[in-house]
Design an enzyme around this catalytic site. Structure first.
Site, short mmCIF file in Angstrom:
data_model
loop_
_atom_site.label_atom_id
_atom_site.label_comp_id
_atom_site.label_asym_id
_atom_site.label_seq_id
_atom_site.Cartn_x
_atom_site.Cartn_y
_atom_site.Cartn_z
CE LYS A 186 -2.06 3.18 1.89
NZ LYS A 186 -1.93 4.54 1.32
N GLY A 239 6.29 5.30 8.20
CA GLY A 239 5.47 6.50 8.09
C GLY A 239 5.52 7.29 9.38
CD GLU A 261 12.50 0.98 10.24
OE1 GLU A 261 12.97 1.97 10.83
OE2 GLU A 261 13.03 -0.14 10.28
CB CYS A 295 12.68 9.03 8.55
SG CYS A 295 13.78 7.87 7.73
CD GLU A 396 9.39 13.35 11.06
OE1 GLU A 396 8.20 12.98 11.16
OE2 GLU A 396 10.31 12.63 10.65
P1 NDP Z 1 1.80 8.70 7.17
O1 NDP Z 1 1.92 7.98 8.46
O2 NDP Z 1 0.76 9.72 7.03
O3 NDP Z 1 1.55 7.66 5.98
C1 NDP Z 1 2.38 6.54 5.75
C2 NDP Z 1 1.58 5.48 5.05
O4 NDP Z 1 0.55 5.02 5.93
C3 NDP Z 1 0.86 5.98 3.79
O5 NDP Z 1 0.82 4.95 2.84
C4 NDP Z 1 -0.54 6.27 4.33
O6 NDP Z 1 -1.54 6.28 3.33
C5 NDP Z 1 -0.72 5.11 5.28
N1 NDP Z 1 -1.74 5.32 6.30
C6 NDP Z 1 -2.27 6.48 6.75
N2 NDP Z 1 -3.20 6.24 7.70
C7 NDP Z 1 -3.28 4.90 7.85
C8 NDP Z 1 -4.05 4.02 8.67
N3 NDP Z 1 -4.93 4.49 9.55
N4 NDP Z 1 -3.86 2.69 8.56
C9 NDP Z 1 -2.94 2.19 7.70
N5 NDP Z 1 -2.20 2.97 6.87
C10 NDP Z 1 -2.35 4.31 6.96
O7 NDP Z 1 3.24 9.29 6.88
P2 NDP Z 1 3.69 10.14 5.60
O8 NDP Z 1 3.25 9.48 4.34
O9 NDP Z 1 3.33 11.55 5.82
O10 NDP Z 1 5.26 9.92 5.65
C11 NDP Z 1 6.11 10.75 6.37
C12 NDP Z 1 6.50 10.11 7.69
O11 NDP Z 1 7.20 8.89 7.46
C13 NDP Z 1 7.45 10.96 8.48
O12 NDP Z 1 7.08 11.02 9.83
C14 NDP Z 1 8.77 10.24 8.35
O13 NDP Z 1 9.68 10.50 9.38
C15 NDP Z 1 8.36 8.84 8.27
N6 NDP Z 1 9.41 8.04 7.63
C16 NDP Z 1 10.14 7.17 8.40
C17 NDP Z 1 11.18 6.45 7.84
C18 NDP Z 1 11.96 5.46 8.67
O14 NDP Z 1 12.58 4.58 8.09
N7 NDP Z 1 11.98 5.57 9.99
C19 NDP Z 1 11.54 6.59 6.43
C20 NDP Z 1 10.70 7.51 5.71
C21 NDP Z 1 9.68 8.22 6.32
P3 NDP Z 1 -2.04 7.67 2.69
O15 NDP Z 1 -0.88 8.25 1.99
O16 NDP Z 1 -3.11 7.24 1.77
O17 NDP Z 1 -2.52 8.51 3.84
#
Ligand code: NDP
Length: 507
Positions: A186, A239, A261, A295, A396
């Site tokens: 996803k 995320g 992560e 991140c 962040e």
């Molecule tokens: P989000 O948490 O908003 O989204 C991440 C993914 O989760 C997307 O595919 C999103 O879908 C999906 N999602 C959202 N809500 C739900 C839910 N309730 N249930 C299941 N899936 C869901 O993060 P961002 O996309 O804004 O990404 C940025 C974040 O990711 C930052 O905080 C960053 O630090 C972190 N990150 C961490 C990394 C690591 O390795 N530690 C690496 C890269 C990023 P949709 O887009 O449709 O909302």
């Protein structure tokens, strides 16, 4: 500072927006997704994402495909061949993947090409890990041959963010497939196209139908379905921290393993004895590469008091020389942000910091260059004059915003650096290796870089502490995360169990 770019949007035949459901290309029946090119706001694709029904079909196909002996009983070297073929496909299509991802995210072509090649390396690595990992014969404590073997978990959901899709997709999909599972991916709604291109490559590589599905769609709908569905045996999530926390709660209810992560607010640290050139280049790369949308971005800079007044102005001058521009321009170092809404969020963070009393050392606004006016650009920004307790030092931003703080000595530095909810990464610049070692061991983060930043190796485990997540990805053990350990005892005596032996009548 700004360089005018004459380069047009990278010209590419984008995926058409059909979903890859159980090995079939289908028009989604879920909410509409709009993918834009954030460098100029033009629309890449508008298409229907996955609905719950699309997701359920993908899960059913995955279940059948994963249970099929044609996949389940493959020998490691045979399954590894699938991963090598996918790696070949990624390499052969690296330019195309790079252009698609640049269109989706606004990242520079140079960076997206590197990400495509790293994704290929990830598939190759996990193919090799699979071929070389052994089940174990354990030390015998009785009259049985005792073994520890590894089984696939079944169905794995990979949920990825928008910032480096092809690389984060590969980091989950490759070990999960290598481990013998089926995978439902996803991708994020802001960057869905490159994951659909990955589906095309996987299909071309001949992976049996159903083992891999790509389901762009609303996180709350399709992401939530994957997390809650009883047939999904593991979720691998990258995320934001609040989404990760929610997924962990749901996983606890199902007693399902989950890897998270999450976000970061990583400290970079410059001691008085550091080589200032190494430190400045490293700090700039750490925060401003990928336009800060990383991140592991080194978003809090601690500079030792004795060099603070000379180091910070030099750093600011260098930041002002960063080439901000179009992602297709090979000279660009800082491209646009992923989406105008994300730029608005970054602007809100900076405005709040200024309201909190922060001093703006550079940036803090959009570039003047009219050629960049339609894109989601934001200048590299450096702030100072706030304590480590200020919101801008805690939250962040996920954008090109650095906050600089002084520190006195090692004890003060360790206290300040660790006084944060996150614990993802850290960078230390010093010529004193024993000191770097002490600091590296004392800072509560998953990764420490010494005299460098953002170096990566697929063979080195990665993950966070505290609010930055749990579990590790990458490395040889990264494959085991997608398997369940099983103990097998085989009797070596061929004699009835003594506990019941005297009950037997020999008939
Ligand atoms: P989000 O948490 O908003 O989204 C991440 C993914 O989760 C997307 O595919 C999103 O879908 C999906 N999602 C959202 N809500 C739900 C839910 N309730 N249930 C299941 N899936 C869901 O993060 P961002 O996309 O804004 O990404 C940025 C974040 O990711 C930052 O905080 C960053 O630090 C972190 N990150 C961490 C990394 C690591 O390795 N530690 C690496 C890269 C990023 P949709 O887009 O449709 O909302």
């Amino acid at each position: 500072m700004t360089r005018m770019s004459k380069i047009n949007a990278p010209d590419i035949d984008l995926p058409d927006g059909r979903l890859f459901v159980g090995g079939e290309w289908e028009t989604g029946t879920g909410a509409e997704i709009t993918s834009i090119f954030p460098a100029d706001g033009t629309v890449n694709r508008i298409f229907r994402g996955a609905s719950r029904e699309d997701g359920l079909r993908a899960i059913a196909s995955a279940k059948a495909a994963q249970a099929d002996p044609a996949w389940r009983n493959l020998k490691p070297h045979e399954r590894a061949r699938h991963l090598y073929r996918i790696a070949d496909g990624l390499e052969a299509n690296a330019d195309r993947i790079s252009r698609i991802q640049t269109r989706d995210t606004g990242k520079t072509l140079k960076e997206t090409r590197a990400l495509a090649l790293s994704a290929a390396g990830t598939f190759r690595y996990f193919g090799a890990v699979l071929e070389t990992m052994d089940d174990a014969l354990t030390a015998q404590r009785g009259d049985a041959l005792t073994m520890s073997v590894w089984e696939p978990l079944g169905l794995v959901a990979a949920i990825t963010p928008w910032n480096s899709p092809i690389a984060s997709d590969a980091q989950k999909v490759a070990p999960a497939l290598a481990a013998g599972n089926a995978v439902l991916l996803k991708p994020a709604s802001w960057a869905p196209l490159v994951s659909l291109e990955l589906a095309r490559i996987v299909e071309e590589a001949g992976l049996p139908k159903g083992l891999f599905s790509v389901l762009p769609g609303a996180g709350r709908e399709i992401g939530n379905l994957l997390v809650e569905h009883p047939d999904i045996g593991r979720v691998s999530f990258t995320g934001g921290t609040s989404t990760g926390r929610q997924i962990a709660r749901q996983a606890a209810e199902k007693l399902m393993p989950v890897s998270l992560e999450l976000g970061g607010k990583s400290p970079t640290i410059v001691f008085e004895d550091a080589d200032p050139d190494l430190a400045i280049a490293g700090v700039l790369y750490g925060i401003f590469s990928s336009t800060g949308q990383s991140c592991i971005a080194g978003a809090r800079l601690f500079v030792q008091r004795g060099i603070y007044d000379s180091f910070v102005p030099r750093l600011v001058r260098a930041a002002e020389r960063l080439r901000v521009g179009h992602p297709g321009d090979p000279a660009t170092q800082v491209s646009c942000l992923v989406h105008p809404d994300h730029r608005a969020a970054v602007e809100t963070h900076v405005a709040a910091a200024l309201a909190e009393g922060a001093q703006l050392l550079t940036g803090g606004r959009r570039p003047d260059d009219p050629a960049l006016a339609e894109g989601a650009y934001y200048l590299p920004t450096i702030l100072s004059g706030v304590p480590n307790t200020a919101r801008i030092c805690r939250d962040e931003v996920f954008g090109p915003v650095l906050v600089v703080l002084p520190f006195e000595d090692e004890a003060d530095l360790i206290a300040q650096a660790n006084d944060n909810d996150y614990g993802l990464a850290c960078g230390v610049w010093t010529r004193d290796f024993p000191k770097a070692w002490r600091i590296g061991r004392a800072i509560n983060t998953g990764t420490v870089w010494i005299n460098t930043y953002k170096q990566f190796s697929i063979s080195t485990p990665f993950g966070g502490e505290k609010d930055s997540g749990m579990a590790r990805e990458k490395g040889r053990e990264g494959l085991r995360a997608y398997q369940a350990q099983k103990a097998i005892y085989t009797d070596l005596t061929n004699a009835p169990h003594p506990w019941a032996a005297d009950l037997l009548d020999g008939a």
